[in-house]
Design a protein around this motif. Structure first.
Motif, PDB file in Angstrom:
ATOM      1  N   GLU A 163       0.849  -1.194   0.000  1.00 10.26           N
ATOM      2  CA  GLU A 163       0.000   0.000   0.000  1.00 10.26           C
ATOM      3  C   GLU A 163       0.886   1.246   0.000  1.00 10.26           C
ATOM      4  OE1 GLU A 163      -3.865   1.363  -0.213  1.00 10.26           O
ATOM      5  OE2 GLU A 163      -3.404  -0.716   0.309  1.00 10.26           O
ATOM      6  N   ALA A 208       1.521   7.424   1.133  1.00 12.26           N
ATOM      7  CA  ALA A 208       0.908   8.752   1.113  1.00 12.26           C
ATOM      8  C   ALA A 208      -0.506   8.718   1.685  1.00 12.26           C
ATOM      9  CB  ALA A 208       0.879   9.291  -0.314  1.00 12.26           C
ATOM     10  N   GLU A 209      -0.908   9.806   2.333  1.00 13.68           N
ATOM     11  CA  GLU A 209      -2.224   9.872   2.968  1.00 13.68           C
ATOM     12  C   GLU A 209      -3.365   9.759   1.964  1.00 13.68           C
ATOM     13  OE1 GLU A 209      -2.636  13.262   5.443  1.00 13.68           O
ATOM     14  OE2 GLU A 209      -1.014  12.697   6.821  1.00 13.68           O
ATOM     15  N   ASP A 210      -3.150  10.235   0.748  1.00 10.01           N
ATOM     16  CA  ASP A 210      -4.225  10.175  -0.247  1.00 10.01           C
ATOM     17  C   ASP A 210      -4.339   8.810  -0.913  1.00 10.01           C
ATOM     18  OD1 ASP A 210      -2.001  10.149  -1.866  1.00 10.01           O
ATOM     19  OD2 ASP A 210      -2.534  11.946  -3.012  1.00 10.01           O
ATOM     20  N   GLY A 211      -3.447   7.884  -0.542  1.00  7.51           N
ATOM     21  CA  GLY A 211      -3.523   6.531  -1.075  1.00  7.51           C
ATOM     22  C   GLY A 211      -2.840   6.323  -2.410  1.00  7.51           C
ATOM     23  N   TRP A 212      -2.256   7.382  -2.974  1.00  9.11           N
ATOM     24  CA  TRP A 212      -1.596   7.275  -4.271  1.00  9.11           C
ATOM     25  C   TRP A 212      -0.091   7.110  -4.096  1.00  9.11           C
ATOM     26  CZ3 TRP A 212      -3.806   6.973  -9.078  1.00  9.11           C
ATOM     27  CH2 TRP A 212      -5.175   7.261  -9.166  1.00  9.11           C
ATOM     28  N   ARG A 237       1.424   7.285 -11.563  1.00  8.85           N
ATOM     29  CA  ARG A 237       0.747   7.284 -10.264  1.00  8.85           C
ATOM     30  C   ARG A 237      -0.141   6.047 -10.183  1.00  8.85           C
ATOM     31  NH1 ARG A 237      -3.116  11.044  -9.508  1.00  8.85           N
ATOM     32  NH2 ARG A 237      -2.831  11.271  -7.277  1.00  8.85           N
ATOM     33  N   ARG A 240      -2.877   3.617  -7.335  1.00 13.10           N
ATOM     34  CA  ARG A 240      -3.489   3.357  -6.031  1.00 13.10           C
ATOM     35  C   ARG A 240      -4.160   1.994  -6.068  1.00 13.10           C
ATOM     36  NH1 ARG A 240      -9.204   5.150  -5.150  1.00 13.10           N
ATOM     37  NH2 ARG A 240     -10.104   5.669  -7.176  1.00 13.10           N
TER      38      ARG A 240
END
Length: 244
Positions: free
Chosen positions: A111, A114-118, A147, A149
């Motif tokens: 995973e 980054a906090e945004d999941g990307w 990029r 996710r």
């Protein structure tokens, strides 16, 4: 082999252009008379409503504005008039187009932190495609960014969404291989062992990569529009769901 032009889904169209959904295994324009462009031109010529809407230049035909590998399915933008082709090509050249893909990868992809999941893959890639042992390619590599996710996981696979920030040949497939998680069904960057298992045990015979959405500004539009595939191909979802 696909021979019926009306079996190809046309998602949107306007004067000089159309957005179609290409099936996996169909060449875009490398097999005259049997490729996507030939089939779509045949459909335009036999469908009066579509012909009137697109107003195709008979001396130009149908041409792809961007690449989409034979093995990859999904959205592709095509132009049917020279000026329309140039109009869209300029958007790609100035990086005003946004392309997103869905890919099923081998293994349990970590995973992103980054906090945004990307997450971001930044391995440099040559402009020419590489192979399984050297996916970065040769000669000189140039900056390349993808990029991604995570969308879903199963016991042996990870479904991801990818956003191309650069446009190298086979970029997602090469970056996935460099990450240690090749795209499922990839005959070029995957392994023969995995391909044999998928074919013989799972009945899966395609590349699990799908062009899911394309953001571009059509002629006459006030702002960019997002064109999206109706769904993730069912055979990709089936493989994910049956892997428990």
């Amino acid at each position: 082999m696909i021979t019926d032009p009306f079996s190809i889904s046309i998602l949107s169209a306007g004067r000089g252009w159309l957005m179609a959904e290409k099936p996996s295994g169909l060449s875009v324009q490398e097999e005259q008379g049997q490729d996507l462009c030939s089939l779509l031109l045949s459909r335009i010529n036999t469908d009066p409503d579509l012909r009137n809407k697109i107003d195709c230049d008979p001396g130009f035909g149908v041409h792809p504005v961007h690449r989409l590998d034979r093995e990859t399915s999904g959205i592709i933008l095509l132009a049917c008039r020279p000026r329309t082709f140039s109009y869209f090509a300029m958007q790609f050249e100035h990086h005003k187009v946004r392309k997103r893909y869905i890919a099923l990868l081998h293994g349990d992809l970590p995973e992103p932190a980054a906090e945004d999941g990307w997450g971001l893959w930044t391995w440099p890639l040559s402009k020419e495609a590489g192979g399984r042992l050297h996916p970065e390619g040769r000669p000189r590599a140039v900056p390349s960014e993808t990029r991604f996710r995570v969308l879903r996981r199963s016991a042996h696979y990870t479904l991801i969404e990818c956003d191309l920030l650069t446009g190298r040949k086979h970029q997602i497939r090469r970056h996935a291989r460099l990450a240690g998680h090749a795209v499922v069904g990839d005959a070029r960057y995957g392994t023969s062992r995995s391909l044999k298992f998928l074919r013989e045990e799972m009945g899966f015979i395609r590349l699990a990569l799908h062009s899911f959405s394309l953001q571009v500004q059509p002629p006459g539009a006030a702002a960019p529009q997002v064109f999206q595939s109706p769904a993730i191909p069912p055979e990709i979802l089936r493989l994910l769901e049956e892997d428990q």
